[in-house]
Every structure is written in C-alpha cells, then in structure tokens.
Motif scaffolding. Structure first.
Motif, PDB file in Angstrom:
ATOM      1  N   GLY A   1       0.913  -1.188  -0.153  1.00 49.88           N
ATOM      2  CA  GLY A   1      -0.103   0.033   0.067  1.00 49.88           C
ATOM      3  C   GLY A   1       0.772   1.165   0.067  1.00 49.88           C
ATOM      4  O   GLY A   1       0.600   2.208  -0.746  1.00 49.88           O
ATOM      5  N   TRP A   2       1.916   1.435   0.556  1.00 51.78           N
ATOM      6  CA  TRP A   2       2.764   2.561   0.880  1.00 51.78           C
ATOM      7  C   TRP A   2       3.556   2.568  -0.548  1.00 51.78           C
ATOM      8  O   TRP A   2       3.735   3.598  -0.979  1.00 51.78           O
ATOM      9  N   ARG A   3       3.902   1.613  -1.071  1.00 51.74           N
ATOM     10  CA  ARG A   3       4.440   1.687  -2.354  1.00 51.74           C
ATOM     11  C   ARG A   3       3.693   2.516  -3.355  1.00 51.74           C
ATOM     12  O   ARG A   3       4.302   3.272  -4.026  1.00 51.74           O
ATOM     13  N   LYS A   4       2.745   2.258  -3.452  1.00 52.93           N
ATOM     14  CA  LYS A   4       1.606   2.913  -4.186  1.00 52.93           C
ATOM     15  C   LYS A   4       1.800   4.470  -4.229  1.00 52.93           C
ATOM     16  O   LYS A   4       1.746   5.455  -4.712  1.00 52.93           O
ATOM     17  N   VAL A   5       1.884   4.852  -2.426  1.00 55.53           N
ATOM     18  CA  VAL A   5       1.868   6.207  -2.400  1.00 55.53           C
ATOM     19  C   VAL A   5       3.301   6.845  -2.821  1.00 55.53           C
ATOM     20  O   VAL A   5       3.406   7.657  -3.458  1.00 55.53           O
ATOM     21  N   THR A   6       4.355   6.173  -2.373  1.00 54.58           N
ATOM     22  CA  THR A   6       5.606   6.692  -2.811  1.00 54.58           C
ATOM     23  C   THR A   6       5.934   6.701  -4.024  1.00 54.58           C
ATOM     24  O   THR A   6       6.690   7.487  -4.708  1.00 54.58           O
ATOM     25  N   ASP A   7       5.510   5.613  -4.817  1.00 48.94           N
ATOM     26  CA  ASP A   7       5.875   5.570  -6.523  1.00 48.94           C
ATOM     27  C   ASP A   7       5.324   6.991  -7.175  1.00 48.94           C
ATOM     28  O   ASP A   7       5.523   7.570  -7.946  1.00 48.94           O
ATOM     29  N   ALA A   8       3.757   7.351  -6.454  1.00 46.56           N
ATOM     30  CA  ALA A   8       3.108   8.308  -7.026  1.00 46.56           C
ATOM     31  C   ALA A   8       3.909   9.601  -6.844  1.00 46.56           C
ATOM     32  O   ALA A   8       3.864  10.496  -7.607  1.00 46.56           O
ATOM     33  N   VAL A   9       4.126   9.896  -5.698  1.00 49.45           N
ATOM     34  CA  VAL A   9       4.861  11.131  -5.024  1.00 49.45           C
ATOM     35  C   VAL A   9       6.252  11.199  -5.658  1.00 49.45           C
ATOM     36  O   VAL A   9       6.494  12.542  -6.268  1.00 49.45           O
ATOM     37  N   HIS A  10       6.886  10.107  -5.842  1.00 50.69           N
ATOM     38  CA  HIS A  10       8.362  10.306  -6.769  1.00 50.69           C
ATOM     39  C   HIS A  10       7.702  10.577  -8.274  1.00 50.69           C
ATOM     40  O   HIS A  10       8.796  11.272  -8.884  1.00 50.69           O
ATOM     41  N   ALA A  11       6.816   9.857  -8.897  1.00 47.42           N
ATOM     42  CA  ALA A  11       6.571  10.304 -10.352  1.00 47.42           C
ATOM     43  C   ALA A  11       6.302  12.011 -10.349  1.00 47.42           C
ATOM     44  O   ALA A  11       6.241  12.554 -11.493  1.00 47.42           O
ATOM     45  N   ALA A  12       5.449  12.339  -9.304  1.00 44.46           N
ATOM     46  CA  ALA A  12       5.179  13.816  -9.315  1.00 44.46           C
ATOM     47  C   ALA A  12       6.257  14.734  -8.785  1.00 44.46           C
ATOM     48  O   ALA A  12       6.194  15.926  -8.777  1.00 44.46           O
ATOM     49  N   GLY A  13       7.494  14.026  -8.651  1.00 48.49           N
ATOM     50  CA  GLY A  13       8.836  14.865  -8.372  1.00 48.49           C
ATOM     51  C   GLY A  13       8.987  15.145  -7.049  1.00 48.49           C
ATOM     52  O   GLY A  13       9.722  15.981  -6.424  1.00 48.49           O
TER      53      GLY A  13
END
Length: 366
Positions: free
Chosen positions: A85-97
């Motif tokens: 679940g957290w991986r989906k959060v961090t991947d999205a945050v990183h994709a947004a810079g």
C-alpha cells in the motif's frame, strides 16, 4: 551562524543525502484514511501526491508493530500488505517529483486494548496512565487504560521492531524515516520523568531515560544510514501527559546526544499555534538551535514571512507546515505567490472519505 539575506523558504537545501528544491516541509498529519487493517489506500496516494511540491513530505504517524498502534485507521509498516500500500503512495509521489519520509510512531501507552492484538494491555516504561485526555476507539472516546510496564528483556525486541520497519521502508520506496520521539509517544514516555519511574538502565538519570531513544535511532541508522534518518521532539509540551521535572535540561541532553549521529535533521516543535497540553516557559526552537549542530526543522504556526525570517536569521534551516497543507495542496505555490490560504474544515480532519481530504482546490484552478 551567518545566513545570506537571499536565503528563505524557496532556497534549495541539502537534507542529509537529499537535495530539496525548497525549505517548505509537510508536517506529519494524522488523517486516519487507511483501511481497518492499517493498509494505506489509493486515496492516501492521491492526497500525498497532491502535495508533492513540498521540499519534503513527512507522512502521518505510522506504527512499526501491532503493539505500536494508537488509532483506528492509522497506517502501519510491519507487514507485506502495508508495504504494498505504501509503495503505491511513494511511487506516485516520486512520479510527481516529490520526496517522502515515513514517520515511525509507536504509541506506547497512548492507545487502547481494543486496538491491540488479543486486546493486550498497552505497554509503557511504567504503569502510569494518561489521565488528562481520552483515547478514540471504534465506538467513540474512552479513558486511557493503565499500561503494562515493559520488562527489561522486552525493550530490545521493540528496538528490533523499529529496525525491521526501517527495512520495510526501503521496500515501500521511502526516501528515509523519521522517529516520532515527541508528544507523548513511546520514546518520549521514556524521556520524561512523569511517565518513566523505572529504576533500571532505562530510568532515573538523563542518560538512562534517553537510552531507548538512542537505541532506536541507532537501529534506524544501521538500516537507512544516518543521512536518511530524522527525529522529532517537542521540548516541554505536556500533550498526552508528558510532564518532566526539568524539560529544558532533558531536551538539551537529548539534542546533544543526537549530535554524533549526524542525522538528516532534527524536527523541533512548537514555536506557536499548538493548543494541546501546556506549553513550556521557553521557546523550544531557540533552546536547541545553539545546542544541535545539524539541520534543524522548526514547526509551529509559521506563515510565509515568519518562515523566511526564521531561516534568514539562522533560527531554523527549514520550516514545517501542518494544518495549512491540509487545506492547501498547492501550499508551496500559494506561499510563492503570497496569496490567501484556504481555511481547513476541522470536522473532516480524522477519518472519512475524500471530502476534506483530496477535494481542496488549487489556487490557480479556482
């Protein structure tokens, strides 16, 4: 410390091993939008991603073990489902810079048996309950229970739970971890005299009362490296009954003891704007600025002008914004443009759906 007049909220800064584009930090903010099993959701991914322009996001308090849980639908980081679940959060945050640390928060006595495995009694340094507040469980608020004092041989096991959670933070894609050692959670319960009446190696003297915090910090650094570890403290605030005989002496000792680690930062609150508990008769940020040798993050009701002034004067290296990030996902841009901020709806702070969570508009899209 000599600070350039050009330095301010929008000046880049190196925080440990990370380069931040600005000095506007998103505070850990309890929102209670995880599942009943404490798994982060796609709605949480949207919420954090909306705020990815912050120099650094620090997540809401995340428990490192089943016994560390303090709230109903707070997120955890101690099993594979939570990692996913957290991986989906961090991947999205990183994709947004963006950049994101997870705050590890063990509730200790600040919880209730109904939230713990097999309705176990909460644990703490000593059998002293919180009496000035109540705990929110599934059916509403109830008094805190008297916790079970930890046996000496149990303490290394809790340190290991923190270490394991730090390992999982790598799998989950976090850029680092913050230890919540403030506002009455487990490390803070060990630090202060009001909740720690132990007579063994973890109680009594300043050295002994700080021992648990330092052992956890050492464990986190052994996994992530010190340049990806931060610590939060709140000197002198009595929220969750964190009373101390001499808070200035206690927290100066804690800050000095953290210096040798060369951490990414020390997160210090509160300057102003914090209403729970009793505030100290000193300014916590100024108390520790001359004591702590590393990067200092200051939190406590700052606006743009106050934040700029704190950085330019050398009182702080970066500023942590809390409630204003709840209702202003584009807070960085609003501060840059110096435009009005949207007021937050207090009734939607804890639990619920997207309302009061991901539906606040950006200024330029109004």
């Amino acid at each position: 410390m000599l600070i350039s007049k050009k330095t301010g909220l929008f000046t880049p800064i190196r925080l440990g091993s990370l380069e931040l584009p600005n000095r506007i930090i998103m505070s850990p903010l309890t929102r209670l939008r995880a599942t009943p099993d404490c798994v982060p959701t796609l709605l949480m991914a949207e919420y954090y991603t909306q705020r990815a322009t912050a120099g650094l996001i620090i997540t809401e308090g995340t428990h490192p073990s089943l016994m560390g849980r303090g709230y109903t639908t707070s997120p955890g980081l101690h099993n594979k489902e939570q990692v996913a679940g957290w991986r989906k959060v961090t991947d999205a945050v990183h994709a947004a810079g963006g950049r994101i640390f997870v705050q590890l928060m063990h509730a200790g006595r600040v919880t209730h048996s109904s939230l713990l495995p097999n309705c176990a009694r909460p644990i703490a340094p000593s059998a002293i309950p919180v009496v000035s507040e109540q705990v929110r469980i599934w059916d509403g608020k109830v008094p805190f229970e008297t916790p079970r004092p930890l046996e000496l041989d149990e303490i290394p096991l809790i340190v290991e739970e923190y270490r394991r959670s730090a390992e999982l933070s790598i799998e989950a894609g976090f850029d680092g971890v913050e230890l919540h050692a403030a506002t009455g959670y487990l490390p803070n319960q060990f630090q202060v005299t009001g909740s720690n009446h132990r007579t063994d190696a973890y109680g009594g003297t300043l050295e002994n009362r700080t021992r648990f915090t330092l052992e956890v910090v050492e464990a986190l650094c052994s996994v992530r490296g010190a340049d990806r570890v931060g610590v939060k403290i709140a000197p002198g605030f009595t929220v969750n009954d964190t009373f101390d005989d001499d808070p200035a002496e206690t927290y100066i000792y804690v800050a000095k003891a953290l210096n040798p680690f060369k951490l990414a930062y020390l997160h210090v609150g509160y300057e102003r704007g914090y209403t729970r508990g009793t505030a100290p008769n000193f300014n916590p940020i100024d108390l520790l600025r001359s004591v702590y040798q590393g990067t200092l993050l200051a939190v406590g009701g700052f606006d743009r002008q106050q934040g700029d002034e704190a950085i330019r004067s050398g009182r702080a290296d970066a500023i942590v914004f809390g409630r204003s990030f709840i209702s202003n996902p584009d807070l960085v841009e609003r501060l840059r443009l110096d435009v009005p901020l949207t007021e937050a709806d207090l009734s939607t702070f804890y639990g619920g759906s997207e309302f009061g969570y991901t539906d606040y508009p950006n200024y330029l899209s109004k």
